[in-house]
Enzyme design. Structure first.
Site, short mmCIF file in Angstrom:
data_model
loop_
_atom_site.label_atom_id
_atom_site.label_comp_id
_atom_site.label_asym_id
_atom_site.label_seq_id
_atom_site.Cartn_x
_atom_site.Cartn_y
_atom_site.Cartn_z
N LYS A 206 0.74 -1.18 0.13
CA LYS A 206 0.08 -0.01 0.00
C LYS A 206 0.90 1.29 -0.02
O LYS A 206 0.48 2.21 -0.82
CB LYS A 206 -1.06 -0.03 1.17
CG LYS A 206 -1.22 1.12 1.47
CD LYS A 206 -2.48 1.85 0.72
CE LYS A 206 -2.63 3.21 0.72
NZ LYS A 206 -3.44 3.81 -0.25
N CYS A 260 -2.43 11.61 1.29
CA CYS A 260 -1.69 10.14 1.17
C CYS A 260 -0.45 10.24 0.47
O CYS A 260 0.25 9.47 1.26
CB CYS A 260 -2.65 9.33 0.16
SG CYS A 260 -4.39 9.29 0.43
N1 SAJ Z 1 -0.18 15.40 -8.93
C1 SAJ Z 1 0.92 16.18 -9.47
N2 SAJ Z 1 1.23 15.48 -10.89
C2 SAJ Z 1 0.71 14.38 -11.16
C3 SAJ Z 1 -0.28 13.73 -10.62
C4 SAJ Z 1 -0.70 14.08 -9.45
O1 SAJ Z 1 1.58 17.02 -9.19
O2 SAJ Z 1 1.06 14.00 -12.49
C5 SAJ Z 1 -0.35 16.13 -7.48
C6 SAJ Z 1 -1.96 16.33 -7.20
O3 SAJ Z 1 -2.09 17.61 -7.88
C7 SAJ Z 1 -2.25 16.13 -5.82
C8 SAJ Z 1 -1.17 15.20 -5.50
O4 SAJ Z 1 -0.42 15.09 -6.54
O5 SAJ Z 1 -1.76 17.33 -5.23
C9 SAJ Z 1 -1.89 13.86 -5.11
O6 SAJ Z 1 -3.09 13.63 -6.04
P1 SAJ Z 1 -3.23 12.14 -6.63
O7 SAJ Z 1 -4.16 12.14 -7.65
O8 SAJ Z 1 -2.05 11.71 -7.14
O9 SAJ Z 1 -3.62 11.30 -5.63
P2 SAJ Z 1 -4.41 11.02 -4.16
O10 SAJ Z 1 -3.75 11.75 -3.12
O11 SAJ Z 1 -5.94 11.88 -4.60
O12 SAJ Z 1 -4.77 9.50 -4.06
C10 SAJ Z 1 -3.87 8.72 -3.81
C11 SAJ Z 1 -4.15 7.54 -4.99
N3 SAJ Z 1 -2.81 6.89 -4.88
C12 SAJ Z 1 -2.10 6.60 -6.19
O13 SAJ Z 1 -2.51 6.86 -7.29
C13 SAJ Z 1 -1.01 5.54 -6.21
C14 SAJ Z 1 -5.16 6.67 -4.54
O14 SAJ Z 1 -5.38 5.52 -5.36
C15 SAJ Z 1 -5.16 6.11 -3.05
O15 SAJ Z 1 -6.03 5.50 -2.55
C16 SAJ Z 1 -4.85 7.38 -2.19
O16 SAJ Z 1 -3.87 8.19 -2.69
C17 SAJ Z 1 -4.94 6.97 -0.77
O17 SAJ Z 1 -5.69 6.98 -0.20
O18 SAJ Z 1 -3.92 6.37 -0.28
#
Ligand code: SAJ
Length: 436
Positions: A206, A260
């Site tokens: 995880k 997360c």
């Molecule tokens: N972000 C970037 N560049 C990208 C993608 C995201 O800068 O290319 C930033 C976003 O703007 C945001 C942050 O990263 O600030 C996180 O966003 P996210 O969409 O990557 O993830 P979360 O935090 O909303 O959800 C994550 C997910 N994990 C993965 O994709 C591996 C989700 O599936 C998990 O269940 C969740 O964490 C969790 O609860 O652990």
């Protein structure tokens, strides 16, 4: 399975409860917060999550979903107990107080034969060292008096209910009976594939998933800084690099927000104990991602040509596009730094009501009115269709627009009515183009 109880009706627990109720299982959600419990029992959801409000309303009306603060009754009446309480971190170290308190309450009311499933993120080894001993102290041994599994949540905030049902899941269990019982429970609500493994592997995997994304984003952010110096546009470079069949680079941005990715990267390192040298990529990623704040401020000219006392419009305060969730948003340090430097900050977000100390504007236009600089931090759909010429017309003369959200195109830089500074765009244009 007859009855499931979900401990913690937060961002993960409430969608979990909805998913079980939707699949036909009688579900009781447990939370210590009276307003959440009362709200659910009235058929209303405090969470802004796709499908959750409808699910709560319909399943409560059907009698398949209810909520209570009485843990003992809910647990002793249930065949399966899902635990989805928060495990935050303080300065990079996990805080297990909520999870341990929940397990203590569950253990004291558990009837024999019940299956207990923990969904919360924990440092590897936590279930064995901290959770199972709590049950042991209440005379409940895993695989004998009760069955234990660790099934980490994988849902993306904003679409948690659908992802709970459709995503593949890990089932971590250390004995055959616990594994089979947990598989039966999860199969009743999950349509994705279920992969069985042992508890510590599920705990580790995880965290690795989120740490991987954290590191990949850091690479994209590093590329933005490199491209700005090399004189190329990072968007163009990434688009072209991603045409290679084995390359998939993510998008750079103002930092990594949300509850997360950063936290779980630290939790993975927590499993190592203090003073270990492993985990260098994660530590470097944290420093690169955290350093994007300085790049955003540099592009805005903060502390330099952006005059003290000027108005700055911050567009986007949620932590990612399409949601109103402000947890750990990169906008927070941007706004707080600008305020500290003596700027007047006006913030607007179509979904999020958090301003982090900035004056909240009721519309994008009122945020922009008279601003010397506008900073785009979140790629919400309504910002993608903004007419930047019109936006500039509402701002102070000769305005600067900073795009840290990857919304604008390289060609937008040629505008004469405003100076556009795009994160990671280092192309050397003529002085007329108004670049840095
Ligand atoms: N972000 C970037 N560049 C990208 C993608 C995201 O800068 O290319 C930033 C976003 O703007 C945001 C942050 O990263 O600030 C996180 O966003 P996210 O969409 O990557 O993830 P979360 O935090 O909303 O959800 C994550 C997910 N994990 C993965 O994709 C591996 C989700 O599936 C998990 O269940 C969740 O964490 C969790 O609860 O652990």
């Amino acid at each position: 399975m007859q009855k499931v109880c979900v401990i913690g009706l937060g961002y993960v627990g409430l969608p979990t409860a909805c998913a079980f109720a939707r699949s036909g299982v009688v579900t009781v959600g447990v939370d210590s917060k009276r307003d959440i419990v009362d709200g659910v029992n009235r058929g209303s959801s405090y969470l802004v999550e796709k499908g959750v409000a409808d699910a709560v309303r319909e399943e409560v009306a059907r009698g398949r979903l209810s909520a209570t603060s009485d843990v003992a009754k809910a647990v002793s009446d249930s065949d399966a107990v899902m635990i989805a309480v928060q495990t935050p971190h303080r300065d990079g170290t996990v805080v297990l107080d909520f999870l341990e308190a929940a397990c203590e309450q569950v253990a004291s009311s558990l009837r024999d034969g019940t299956v207990v499933i923990v969904e919360s993120s924990v440092p590897p080894g936590t279930c064995e060292r901290r959770i199972l001993p709590i049950f042991g102290r209440h005379g409940k041994r895993d695989g004998t008096e009760f069955h234990f599994a660790y099934c980490p949540e994988r849902v993306s905030p904003g679409n948690s209910l659908e992802e709970f049902v459709m995503n593949d899941r890990l089932i971590g269990a250390d004995d055959e009976k616990s594994r089979d019982r947990a598989l039966t429970v999860m199969k009743s609500a999950v349509k994705g594939k279920l992969f069985a493994t042992d508890v510590i592997t599920a705990e580790t995997t995880k965290l690795v998933e989120n740490a991987a994304r954290f590191v990949y984003i850091a690479f994209a952010n590093d590329l933005a800084l490199i491209s700005a110096k090399l004189g190329v546009d990072v968007q163009e470079v990434i688009k072209l690099a991603n045409t290679h069949p084995r390359v998939k680079i993510l998008n750079p941005g103002p930092g990594v927000g949300g509850p997360c990715l950063e936290k779980d990267s630290y939790l993975l390192l927590n499993g190592l104990g203090k003073g270990q040298k492993e985990g260098a990529t994660i530590r470097t990623a944290a420093s690169v991602n955290g350093g994007m704040l300085d790049e955003v401020l540099r592009l805005a000219g903060a502390g330099k040509e952006l005059k003290e006392g000027s108005k700055v419009a911050v567009l986007g305060t949620s932590y990612k596009p399409g949601v109103g969730d402000p947890r750990n948003s990169p906008s927070e340090p941007v706004i707080k730094s600008l305020l500290k430097m003596g700027y007047r900050v006006s913030a607007y977000d179509p979904y999020c009501e958090e301003g982090f100390g900035a004056k909240l504007a009721g519309s994008v236009h009122s945020a922009l009115e008279g601003a010397a600089c506008a900073i785009l931090l979140v790629a919400h759909d309504s910002f993608r269709v903004l007419d930047f010429g019109d936006a500039a017309g509402r701002m102070a003369p000769g305005p600067v627009i900073v795009d840290a959200a990857g919304i604008t195109k390289a060609t937008d830089v040629r505008s004469k009515s405003y100076r556009l500074r795009r994160l990671g765009d280092g192309r050397r244009l003529s002085p007329d183009d108004g670049r840095l």
